[in-house]
Design a protein around this motif. Sequence first.
Motif, PDB file in Angstrom:
ATOM      1  N   GLN A 166       0.658  -1.193  -0.069  1.00 52.59           N
ATOM      2  CA  GLN A 166      -0.106   0.063   0.059  1.00 52.59           C
ATOM      3  C   GLN A 166       0.886   1.350   0.055  1.00 52.59           C
ATOM      4  OE1 GLN A 166      -3.922   0.287   1.880  1.00 52.59           O
ATOM      5  NE2 GLN A 166      -2.793   1.926   3.441  1.00 52.59           N
ATOM      6  N   ALA A 167       1.987   1.375   0.887  1.00 56.08           N
ATOM      7  CA  ALA A 167       2.830   2.633   0.934  1.00 56.08           C
ATOM      8  C   ALA A 167       3.481   2.763  -0.507  1.00 56.08           C
ATOM      9  CB  ALA A 167       3.921   2.398   2.178  1.00 56.08           C
ATOM     10  N   GLU A 168       3.918   1.431  -0.901  1.00 54.61           N
ATOM     11  CA  GLU A 168       4.665   1.554  -2.352  1.00 54.61           C
ATOM     12  C   GLU A 168       3.720   1.992  -3.512  1.00 54.61           C
ATOM     13  OE1 GLU A 168       6.862  -1.728  -5.209  1.00 54.61           O
ATOM     14  OE2 GLU A 168       5.857  -2.497  -3.613  1.00 54.61           O
ATOM     15  N   LEU A 169       2.554   1.696  -3.547  1.00 51.49           N
ATOM     16  CA  LEU A 169       1.854   2.129  -4.322  1.00 51.49           C
ATOM     17  C   LEU A 169       1.443   3.730  -4.259  1.00 51.49           C
ATOM     18  CD1 LEU A 169      -0.798  -0.916  -4.961  1.00 51.49           C
ATOM     19  CD2 LEU A 169       0.511   0.310  -6.829  1.00 51.49           C
ATOM     20  N   LEU A 170       1.073   4.126  -2.953  1.00 48.76           N
ATOM     21  CA  LEU A 170       0.902   5.603  -2.839  1.00 48.76           C
ATOM     22  C   LEU A 170       2.004   6.233  -3.295  1.00 48.76           C
ATOM     23  CD1 LEU A 170      -0.791   5.245   0.735  1.00 48.76           C
ATOM     24  CD2 LEU A 170      -1.931   6.219  -1.298  1.00 48.76           C
ATOM     25  N   ALA A 171       3.074   5.840  -3.019  1.00 49.66           N
ATOM     26  CA  ALA A 171       4.441   6.738  -3.366  1.00 49.66           C
ATOM     27  C   ALA A 171       4.554   6.550  -5.091  1.00 49.66           C
ATOM     28  CB  ALA A 171       5.696   6.124  -2.737  1.00 49.66           C
ATOM     29  N   LEU A 172       4.281   5.505  -5.484  1.00 45.79           N
ATOM     30  CA  LEU A 172       4.477   5.284  -6.792  1.00 45.79           C
ATOM     31  C   LEU A 172       3.764   6.151  -7.581  1.00 45.79           C
ATOM     32  CD1 LEU A 172       5.444   3.662  -9.402  1.00 45.79           C
ATOM     33  CD2 LEU A 172       3.460   2.226  -9.199  1.00 45.79           C
ATOM     34  N   LEU A 173       2.411   6.200  -7.186  1.00 45.19           N
ATOM     35  CA  LEU A 173       1.206   7.119  -7.785  1.00 45.19           C
ATOM     36  C   LEU A 173       1.178   8.445  -7.474  1.00 45.19           C
ATOM     37  CD1 LEU A 173      -1.365   4.239  -7.968  1.00 45.19           C
ATOM     38  CD2 LEU A 173      -0.050   5.051  -9.801  1.00 45.19           C
ATOM     39  N   GLY A 187      -6.580  12.911 -13.699  1.00 49.77           N
ATOM     40  CA  GLY A 187      -5.279  12.274 -13.454  1.00 49.77           C
ATOM     41  C   GLY A 187      -5.152  11.803 -12.299  1.00 49.77           C
ATOM     42  N   GLN A 188      -5.398  12.568 -11.170  1.00 49.13           N
ATOM     43  CA  GLN A 188      -5.502  12.200  -9.728  1.00 49.13           C
ATOM     44  C   GLN A 188      -6.430  11.165  -9.435  1.00 49.13           C
ATOM     45  OE1 GLN A 188      -6.084  16.513  -8.396  1.00 49.13           O
ATOM     46  NE2 GLN A 188      -3.820  16.291  -7.537  1.00 49.13           N
ATOM     47  N   ARG A 189      -7.772  11.437 -10.156  1.00 51.58           N
ATOM     48  CA  ARG A 189      -8.761  10.489  -9.760  1.00 51.58           C
ATOM     49  C   ARG A 189      -8.235   8.992 -10.382  1.00 51.58           C
ATOM     50  NH1 ARG A 189     -13.530  11.134  -8.365  1.00 51.58           N
ATOM     51  NH2 ARG A 189     -13.688  13.159  -8.541  1.00 51.58           N
ATOM     52  N   ALA A 190      -7.712   9.091 -11.568  1.00 54.43           N
ATOM     53  CA  ALA A 190      -7.270   7.938 -12.018  1.00 54.43           C
ATOM     54  C   ALA A 190      -6.219   7.223 -11.167  1.00 54.43           C
ATOM     55  CB  ALA A 190      -6.857   7.887 -13.455  1.00 54.43           C
ATOM     56  N   ARG A 191      -5.496   7.814 -10.743  1.00 55.68           N
ATOM     57  CA  ARG A 191      -4.295   7.380  -9.621  1.00 55.68           C
ATOM     58  C   ARG A 191      -5.143   6.640  -8.500  1.00 55.68           C
ATOM     59  NH1 ARG A 191      -1.021  12.630 -10.322  1.00 55.68           N
ATOM     60  NH2 ARG A 191      -0.164  12.400  -8.363  1.00 55.68           N
ATOM     61  N   VAL A 192      -5.984   7.340  -7.917  1.00 58.84           N
ATOM     62  CA  VAL A 192      -6.697   6.758  -6.640  1.00 58.84           C
ATOM     63  C   VAL A 192      -7.470   5.454  -7.252  1.00 58.84           C
ATOM     64  CG1 VAL A 192      -8.355   7.091  -5.113  1.00 58.84           C
ATOM     65  CG2 VAL A 192      -6.888   9.105  -5.583  1.00 58.84           C
ATOM     66  N   GLN A 193      -8.025   5.497  -8.240  1.00 57.24           N
ATOM     67  CA  GLN A 193      -8.712   4.301  -8.695  1.00 57.24           C
ATOM     68  C   GLN A 193      -7.711   3.166  -8.861  1.00 57.24           C
ATOM     69  OE1 GLN A 193     -10.318   4.423 -12.804  1.00 57.24           O
ATOM     70  NE2 GLN A 193     -11.767   3.160 -12.192  1.00 57.24           N
ATOM     71  N   ILE A 194      -6.532   3.402  -9.608  1.00 55.58           N
ATOM     72  CA  ILE A 194      -5.548   2.462  -9.584  1.00 55.58           C
ATOM     73  C   ILE A 194      -5.039   2.084  -8.370  1.00 55.58           C
ATOM     74  CG2 ILE A 194      -3.158   2.024 -10.401  1.00 55.58           C
ATOM     75  CD1 ILE A 194      -3.844   3.962 -12.870  1.00 55.58           C
ATOM     76  N   PHE A 195      -4.773   2.662  -7.434  1.00 50.14           N
ATOM     77  CA  PHE A 195      -4.209   2.357  -6.104  1.00 50.14           C
ATOM     78  C   PHE A 195      -5.382   1.741  -5.443  1.00 50.14           C
ATOM     79  CE2 PHE A 195      -4.797   3.562  -1.721  1.00 50.14           C
ATOM     80  CZ  PHE A 195      -3.900   2.788  -1.156  1.00 50.14           C
TER      81      PHE A 195
END
Length: 162
Positions: free
Chosen positions: A101-108, A122-130
């Motif tokens: 979870q921490a890795e994905l938060l940082a990556l995105l 773009g931010q919404r897409a990143r949250v959806q991917i996360f």
Amino acid sequence: MNFSFQPDKLLFYDMNLVMPVGSRVVLVGANGTGKSTLLRILAGFHMIPRDAVRIFGVSPFHDFESQSQVSWIGGEFGLNLDISVAEVIRSLRMKVDQVRQAELLALLGIDAEWRMHCLSEGQRARVQIFLGLRQEKPLILLDEVSAHLDVVMRADFLSWLK
């Protein structure tokens, strides 16, 4: 498998597809040819005959247990409430690997204090991917998830995914 939205117009006719465990498959084709529909069928979003599609031996539409094995990410992300990303994460109450979870938060590049109703596409897409990837699952179905990511974020994400 056969599938249609209209009885007199088949979208898929006599389709047979086998994907071995561990494989990576990319669907390529023009808009409107059924790529998203096929992914949605595999994710269990369309009613199909029980034996038409099997994911890990069960029907994705008829067997709700299969949903714990599949992560589908794509389409409209309708969470547009005045709620923070951190509140969304807490509300889901699922077992997750905190390191992942921490890795994905940082990556995105996601800030947990972002308010969902204030996010760009773009931010919404990143949250959806996360949210779709924070729990590891054996099958990941991605439908144009990188469309709203900038070039650098897209490259980093696809590298991580690989």
